[in-house]
Each structure stands twice: as C-alpha cells, then as structure tokens.
Design a protein around this motif. Structure first.
Motif, PDB file in Angstrom:
ATOM      1  N   LEU A 218      19.399  -5.692 -19.538  1.00  0.00           N
ATOM      2  CA  LEU A 218      18.898  -4.468 -19.824  1.00  0.00           C
ATOM      3  C   LEU A 218      19.051  -4.339 -21.411  1.00  0.00           C
TER       4      LEU A 218
ATOM      5  N   ARG B  83      17.042  -3.872 -24.399  1.00  0.00           N
ATOM      6  CA  ARG B  83      16.097  -5.044 -24.102  1.00  0.00           C
ATOM      7  C   ARG B  83      14.127  -4.529 -25.169  1.00  0.00           C
ATOM      8  N   ARG B  84      14.180  -3.657 -23.796  1.00  0.00           N
ATOM      9  CA  ARG B  84      12.701  -3.309 -23.357  1.00  0.00           C
ATOM     10  C   ARG B  84      11.889  -2.740 -25.283  1.00  0.00           C
ATOM     11  N   ASP B  85      13.345  -1.990 -25.524  1.00  0.00           N
ATOM     12  CA  ASP B  85      12.453  -1.726 -26.967  1.00  0.00           C
ATOM     13  C   ASP B  85      12.664  -2.029 -27.706  1.00  0.00           C
TER      14      ASP B  85
ATOM     15  N   GLU C 197      12.040  -5.774 -28.277  1.00  0.00           N
ATOM     16  CA  GLU C 197      10.802  -6.878 -27.513  1.00  0.00           C
ATOM     17  C   GLU C 197       9.799  -6.162 -27.746  1.00  0.00           C
ATOM     18  N   ALA C 198       9.743  -4.467 -28.076  1.00  0.00           N
ATOM     19  CA  ALA C 198       8.390  -3.599 -27.986  1.00  0.00           C
ATOM     20  C   ALA C 198       8.630  -4.021 -29.287  1.00  0.00           C
TER      21      ALA C 198
END
Length: 71
Positions: free
Chosen positions: A4, A56-58, A60-61
């Motif tokens: 994450l 990671r999600r932030d 990658e976006a």
C-alpha cells in the motif's frame, strides 16, 4: 499483491523509468515546494529529518496524470 505504501527510492526509480530524472536532493526540494501531492509529511525533526508516507495509489494516480503513463 502490491504494498500500500512506497519508499522514496521506489518512487524515484519509477519516475526515472518513466522519463523523469530524479535525485534525492531534487525530490526533497520538490516535496518542500508542494509539487508532489502524493507525499504526506507526518513530522520534521529538529534536525530536519522527515517522517513521511507515500501511498501507492496516490503516487500512481499522480504519475498517470502528470507523466502520461498508461499501465
């Protein structure tokens, strides 16, 4: 399964892989200037050492939008 969170070194390696040259010094300057919204600074010690988190999600976006990466 992806973790994450990412380390600064993982982020810099991914940036380089996607055509954005990055050094630790440049990364820190860009964090300080607010250029990277995906870095959350939790605290800064008296000596200037940061405790930060990168989800990671932030990242990658941001990467997909800013660097035009299509995964």
């Amino acid at each position: 399964m992806n973790k994450l969170q990412m380390t600064v070194n993982e982020v810099m390696a991914d940036m380089r892989q996607n055509g954005m040259p990055m050094s630790p010094g440049k990364f820190n300057l860009m964090v300080d200037s607010g250029f990277f919204p995906f870095v959350k600074i939790l605290r800064v010690s008296a000596g200037g050492r940061r405790t930060q988190v990168i989800f990671r999600r932030d990242y990658e976006a941001w990467r997909d939008e800013q660097l035009g990466v299509n995964v």
